[in-house]
Motif scaffolding. Structure first.
Motif, mmCIF file in Angstrom:
data_model
loop_
_atom_site.group_PDB
_atom_site.id
_atom_site.type_symbol
_atom_site.label_atom_id
_atom_site.label_comp_id
_atom_site.label_asym_id
_atom_site.label_seq_id
_atom_site.Cartn_x
_atom_site.Cartn_y
_atom_site.Cartn_z
ATOM 1 N N ASN A 3 0.816 -1.211 0.000
ATOM 2 C CA ASN A 3 0.000 0.000 0.000
ATOM 3 C C ASN A 3 0.848 1.259 0.000
ATOM 4 O OD1 ASN A 3 -2.330 1.468 -0.118
ATOM 5 N ND2 ASN A 3 -2.669 1.435 2.083
ATOM 6 N N GLU A 4 1.929 1.254 -0.744
ATOM 7 C CA GLU A 4 2.772 2.438 -0.819
ATOM 8 C C GLU A 4 2.627 3.157 -2.147
ATOM 9 O OE1 GLU A 4 6.810 1.914 0.384
ATOM 10 O OE2 GLU A 4 6.250 0.791 2.150
ATOM 11 N N LYS A 5 1.523 2.936 -2.819
ATOM 12 C CA LYS A 5 1.261 3.649 -4.061
ATOM 13 C C LYS A 5 0.961 5.099 -3.710
ATOM 14 C CE LYS A 5 -1.541 3.463 -8.180
ATOM 15 N NZ LYS A 5 -2.650 2.802 -8.853
ATOM 16 N N LEU A 6 1.743 6.002 -4.266
ATOM 17 C CA LEU A 6 1.611 7.408 -3.921
ATOM 18 C C LEU A 6 0.837 8.160 -4.986
ATOM 19 C CD1 LEU A 6 5.249 8.116 -2.705
ATOM 20 C CD2 LEU A 6 3.279 7.472 -1.338
ATOM 21 N N LYS A 41 7.664 6.368 6.383
ATOM 22 C CA LYS A 41 9.098 6.623 6.608
ATOM 23 C C LYS A 41 9.771 7.241 5.387
ATOM 24 C CE LYS A 41 9.379 4.135 10.591
ATOM 25 N NZ LYS A 41 8.240 4.541 11.336
ATOM 26 N N LEU A 42 9.022 8.052 4.626
ATOM 27 C CA LEU A 42 9.595 8.732 3.481
ATOM 28 C C LEU A 42 10.232 10.056 3.866
ATOM 29 C CD1 LEU A 42 6.890 7.934 0.799
ATOM 30 C CD2 LEU A 42 9.061 6.783 1.209
ATOM 31 N N PHE A 43 9.807 10.615 4.979
ATOM 32 C CA PHE A 43 10.540 11.730 5.574
ATOM 33 C C PHE A 43 10.376 11.701 7.076
ATOM 34 C CE2 PHE A 43 6.719 14.177 3.964
ATOM 35 C CZ PHE A 43 6.125 14.425 5.177
ATOM 36 N N THR A 44 11.207 12.465 7.737
ATOM 37 C CA THR A 44 11.183 12.505 9.194
ATOM 38 C C THR A 44 10.901 13.929 9.650
ATOM 39 O OG1 THR A 44 13.569 12.885 9.297
ATOM 40 C CG2 THR A 44 12.827 10.609 9.419
ATOM 41 N N ILE A 51 11.206 19.315 8.593
ATOM 42 C CA ILE A 51 10.924 18.075 7.874
ATOM 43 C C ILE A 51 12.083 17.782 6.931
ATOM 44 C CG2 ILE A 51 9.366 16.938 6.266
ATOM 45 C CD1 ILE A 51 7.125 18.671 7.369
ATOM 46 N N LEU A 52 12.621 16.555 7.030
ATOM 47 C CA LEU A 52 13.741 16.132 6.192
ATOM 48 C C LEU A 52 13.366 14.869 5.431
ATOM 49 C CD1 LEU A 52 16.635 16.525 8.780
ATOM 50 C CD2 LEU A 52 16.029 18.095 6.955
ATOM 51 N N LYS A 56 14.889 6.511 2.159
ATOM 52 C CA LYS A 56 13.814 5.822 1.437
ATOM 53 C C LYS A 56 13.047 6.811 0.556
ATOM 54 C CE LYS A 56 9.763 2.904 2.224
ATOM 55 N NZ LYS A 56 8.879 2.318 3.240
ATOM 56 N N GLY A 57 12.826 8.023 1.049
ATOM 57 C CA GLY A 57 12.161 9.054 0.259
ATOM 58 C C GLY A 57 12.970 9.440 -0.962
ATOM 59 N N GLU A 58 14.296 9.531 -0.790
ATOM 60 C CA GLU A 58 15.184 9.826 -1.916
ATOM 61 C C GLU A 58 15.070 8.735 -2.973
ATOM 62 O OE1 GLU A 58 17.371 12.297 -2.593
ATOM 63 O OE2 GLU A 58 17.382 13.406 -0.719
ATOM 64 N N GLN A 59 15.036 7.477 -2.532
ATOM 65 C CA GLN A 59 14.932 6.355 -3.466
ATOM 66 C C GLN A 59 13.605 6.391 -4.220
ATOM 67 O OE1 GLN A 59 15.505 2.901 -1.034
ATOM 68 N NE2 GLN A 59 17.726 3.181 -0.903
ATOM 69 N N VAL A 60 12.531 6.701 -3.522
ATOM 70 C CA VAL A 60 11.211 6.761 -4.161
ATOM 71 C C VAL A 60 11.192 7.838 -5.246
ATOM 72 C CG1 VAL A 60 8.795 7.416 -3.757
ATOM 73 C CG2 VAL A 60 9.908 5.775 -2.261
#
Length: 121
Positions: A3-6, A41-44, A51-52, A56-60
């Motif tokens: 369920n990580e379809k954005l 967990k795409l940003f913290t 917000i950084l 994982k967000g960079e990879q996406v």
């Protein structure tokens, strides 16, 4: 990746976070998507509220650029690719370099693109 379809709005929020926040407040786009993207967990979010983008967000975002590049090549073989995207897709054998310059989708790339279309990515 369950369920990580954005959505496009969520990709836009990730791009904004990557660019950095100009002021003290986040944009409405980032605010709407903060809970889900932080949960994935795409940003913290730091203690001071900053917000950084996570690794994982960079990879996406990078994979999104790769998919968009493959779609661009499928519709227009004269499309120009960014160097890092072209290198990655070349290593994965999804594209091949043309002798006259530029790139074209390989059979493996066309299969991958058809699979993504079938799955709705």
């Amino acid at each position: 990746m369950k369920n990580e379809k954005l959505t496009q709005d969520e990709y836009d929020a990730l791009s904004e976070v990557k660019r950095g926040n100009k002021g003290e407040r986040v944009s409405a786009c980032v605010g709407r998507n903060t809970k889900r993207l932080a949960g994935l967990k795409l940003f913290t979010i730091e203690r001071n509220g900053r917000i950084l983008l996570s690794e994982k967000g960079e990879q996406v975002l990078f994979l999104r650029r790769c998919v968009l590049a493959m779609r661009a090549l499928a519709s227009n073989p004269a499309s120009v690719l960014e160097a890092d995207v072209a290198m990655f897709l070349g290593k994965k054998s999804h594209i091949t370099a043309l002798p006259e310059g530029g790139y074209c989708l390989s059979d493996k790339g066309r299969e991958a693109l058809a699979d993504m279309e079938l799955r709705g990515i």
